[in-house]
Design a protein around this motif. Structure first.
Motif, short mmCIF file in Angstrom:
data_model
loop_
_atom_site.label_atom_id
_atom_site.label_comp_id
_atom_site.label_asym_id
_atom_site.label_seq_id
_atom_site.Cartn_x
_atom_site.Cartn_y
_atom_site.Cartn_z
N ALA A 247 0.84 -1.20 0.00
CA ALA A 247 0.00 0.00 0.00
C ALA A 247 0.88 1.25 0.00
O ALA A 247 1.82 1.36 0.78
CB ALA A 247 -0.92 0.00 1.22
N GLN A 248 0.56 2.19 -0.88
CA GLN A 248 1.38 3.38 -1.05
C GLN A 248 1.12 4.42 0.05
O GLN A 248 2.01 5.17 0.41
CB GLN A 248 1.10 4.02 -2.42
N MET B 213 -5.96 1.35 4.62
CA MET B 213 -7.27 1.24 5.26
C MET B 213 -8.29 0.57 4.34
O MET B 213 -9.16 -0.18 4.80
CB MET B 213 -7.76 2.64 5.66
N ARG B 214 -8.18 0.82 3.04
CA ARG B 214 -9.11 0.20 2.09
C ARG B 214 -8.91 -1.32 2.09
O ARG B 214 -9.88 -2.08 2.10
CB ARG B 214 -8.90 0.76 0.69
N LYS B 215 -7.65 -1.76 2.07
CA LYS B 215 -7.39 -3.20 2.12
C LYS B 215 -7.91 -3.81 3.43
O LYS B 215 -8.50 -4.90 3.43
CB LYS B 215 -5.89 -3.46 2.00
N ALA B 216 -7.68 -3.11 4.54
CA ALA B 216 -8.15 -3.62 5.83
C ALA B 216 -9.68 -3.68 5.88
O ALA B 216 -10.26 -4.65 6.39
CB ALA B 216 -7.61 -2.75 6.97
#
Length: 573
Positions: free
Chosen positions: A258-259, A265-268
């Motif tokens: 994640a950059q 947070m989107r992945k989580a």
């Protein structure tokens, strides 16, 4: 001019030493990150700061000195602290001192290389280093320019602490030549379970990526692009949801790091949403297969379908008479009523033909719940669409017949006014008609006008039934969208660790006395729950109509069809 010194509260009891941090000249602010204790070698301190600056890309330097003597301050120590400003050469050189157990601090600045030194008013701001480093600042979305500028100033403070994570990885148990005091001085925060999960996630992600590549290859194959399969894939909400979840799995199993904080947070959020979705689906599946509930559901389904068919037959018999005392065209009424009654007879035969296989179908369909509650709900929506297919057919027949008459009447009305519709220019133009055309148009207009109430009544009844089915499907898909788009991880984080989602800060006055620096405590204002949902809401692929009320009323009046699915490629943000 006001000088702002941001001092970590964890260093208030540190031993005497030098202050290292970042100087922000645009804001005339100093962000203290750690305290280096005596004794130390200045060359080693400069080398260490150079390595930290190379890794973190933050201009970390020695900003001043820190004195914490529990006895009276000695002159030799005072002179030594002033001489350090000559060695490290920073303007202004900040001198912070805490005398004994007194709550009063003294703060001053030295400007040896300045020709016209000015006396500056100093504001000492305490901040919780752990909370600031772990938090992520979310400035309000609808703010004025002044508030946006204030948010950018705060972002510089948050960004400085967050990017200096390498500096906080050394504790007092390290055998290096430099001893630091910061929020992790007593030991680096870590979790054995988290570290083990990180190590185990690498092969798991590789295996999941391989399986997903196979599934994606099958989905992109030419077999699914032929007419029957492509039509079903685009119309069934279960297929849409499976494709949506497949994209989610590809995101969380990606090897790409994640950059920024938003991507992390989107992945989580996607991972937690998938986890809760599958857990709820397994609970539903265990409930269905317990105490033979599938068999009871299959035994209930056929009588319910028969009861619905009987109610539709009674409704059609009522429409074929004098519904609500209305005078209908008897010939057209009888033709339409018998036509729809024949379709109901075909539907009952179709249901009874499938009745021996209903339980087996439901048993295999129930296994889809292991893929998640959203998939099970989409399967329920598709089953509802199949069970009410006869109502959809009635609605389509009525809508087409009503639409034909509406457009016929509008065309004949233009004929009476000497107008016609220009197809090429897409406008109404003047036109001259002869007597025969006007006579035939008058006859057709009269026929369509007197047949319109009968057609409109059938269309109105079946449109209401169709809207009832669409509303039920819409509620199901609203629940699916809620599970898909709700940022559950962010909401849990807001509930348990609200400082991780910072909307801003507030300052509380600790001390205000003449001759002493103004001491403030910086506290984090957490993002509101509505702001969390608005900021981290996941995109969804909605399967229910989202027309405005005006557009929906226009479609109903003109007899246009209302579909319960979305058009392919349409995306809701």
């Amino acid at each position: 001019m006001v000088l702002k010194v941001f001092f970590p509260s964890c260093c208030s009891s540190a031993d005497s030493g030098i202050l290292i941090g970042r100087w922000i000249s645009e804001q005339n602010s100093a962000v203290i990150l750690a305290v280096v204790h005596f004794p130390f070698i200045p060359v080693q301190v400069k080398q260490y700061l150079g390595e930290v600056q190379r890794v973190t890309k933050v201009s970390v330097s020695v900003l001043g000195s820190w004195s914490n003597s529990k006895q009276e301050k000695e002159e030799s120590l005072s002179e030594f602290l002033e001489d350090l400003g000559t060695i490290f050469c920073h303007e202004p050189w900040i001198q912070l001192s805490k005398e004994g157990d007194s709550k009063f601090w003294s703060c001053s600045t030295l400007q040896k290389h300045s020709k016209n030194p000015q006396e500056e008013e100093i504001i000492l701001v305490y901040y919780d280093q752990r909370k600031v480093m772990l938090s992520h600042l979310h400035p309000p979305l609808d703010t004025a320019e002044q508030r946006a500028e204030d948010a950018s100033k705060l972002s510089a403070i948050f960004d400085t602490v967050a990017r200096s994570q390498v500096l906080f990885m050394t504790d007092r148990y390290d055998e290096g030549p430099i001893k630091l005091t910061h929020w992790q001085s007593d030991g680096v925060e870590a979790s054995i379970i988290v570290e083990l999960l990180k190590q185990a996630s690498v092969p798991a992600c590789m295996l999941l990526t391989f399986l997903l590549s196979l599934v994606s290859g099958i989905c992109r194959s030419r077999v699914l692009k032929f007419w029957p399969l492509s039509f079903l894939w685009s119309k069934l909400s279960t297929c849409e949801q499976l494709g949506h979840r497949l994209q989610h799995l590809q995101v969380i199993s990606s090897n790409k790091k994640a950059q920024n904080q938003s991507q992390l947070m989107r992945k989580a959020n996607i991972f937690v949403s998938l986890l809760i979705d599958v857990a709820l689906g397994i609970l539903l599946m265990s409930w269905l297969y317990r105490k033979n509930r599938i068999g009871h559901l299959a035994d209930t389904l056929i009588p319910v379908a028969d009861h619905v068919a009987e109610e539709l037959q009674d409704l059609l018999q009522w429409l074929m008479g004098a519904p609500a005392g209305l005078k209908m065209n008897r010939a057209l009424d009888q033709v339409l009523g018998r036509f729809f009654l024949y379709h109901i007879h075909l539907w009952i035969s179709y249901i009874h033909l499938l009745s021996p296989f209903i339980e087996m179908i439901l048993w295999y369909v129930g296994l889809s719940a292991c893929l998640g509650l959203t998939v099970a709900l989409c399967v329920l929506s598709d089953i509802l669409a199949l069970l009410t297919f006869h109502i959809y057919c009635f609605y389509v027949y009525g809508a087409r017949l009503y639409c034909l008459k509406i457009y016929g009447l509008s065309s004949l009305w233009r004929l009476f006014r000497g107008k016609k519709w220009n197809v090429l220019r897409q406008r109404v133009d003047s036109c001259s008609y002869d007597l025969d055309q006007l006579f035939i148009g008058t006859l057709l207009f009269t026929i369509l006008l007197f047949l319109l109430p009968t057609t409109a009544l059938y269309y109105l009844v079946f449109t209401l039934l169709r809207l009832l089915v669409v509303i039920v499907q819409g509620l199901i898909h609203l629940l699916v969208d809620l599970i898909d788009s709700l940022p559950l991880y962010s909401l849990i984080l807001r509930l348990c660790r609200s400082y991780r989602l910072a909307a801003g800060v507030k300052f509380r006055v600790l001390e205000q006395q003449d001759g002493k620096p103004l001491r403030l405590l910086m506290q984090i204002n957490p993002l509101s729950y509505g702001g969390v949902v608005q900021t981290y809401r996941l995109p969804t692929y909605s399967c229910y109509p989202r027309d405005s009320w005006a557009s929906l009323c226009k479609k109903l009046f003109l007899g246009e069809l209302i579909y319960p699915w979305k058009h392919k490629g349409e995306k809701q943000n």
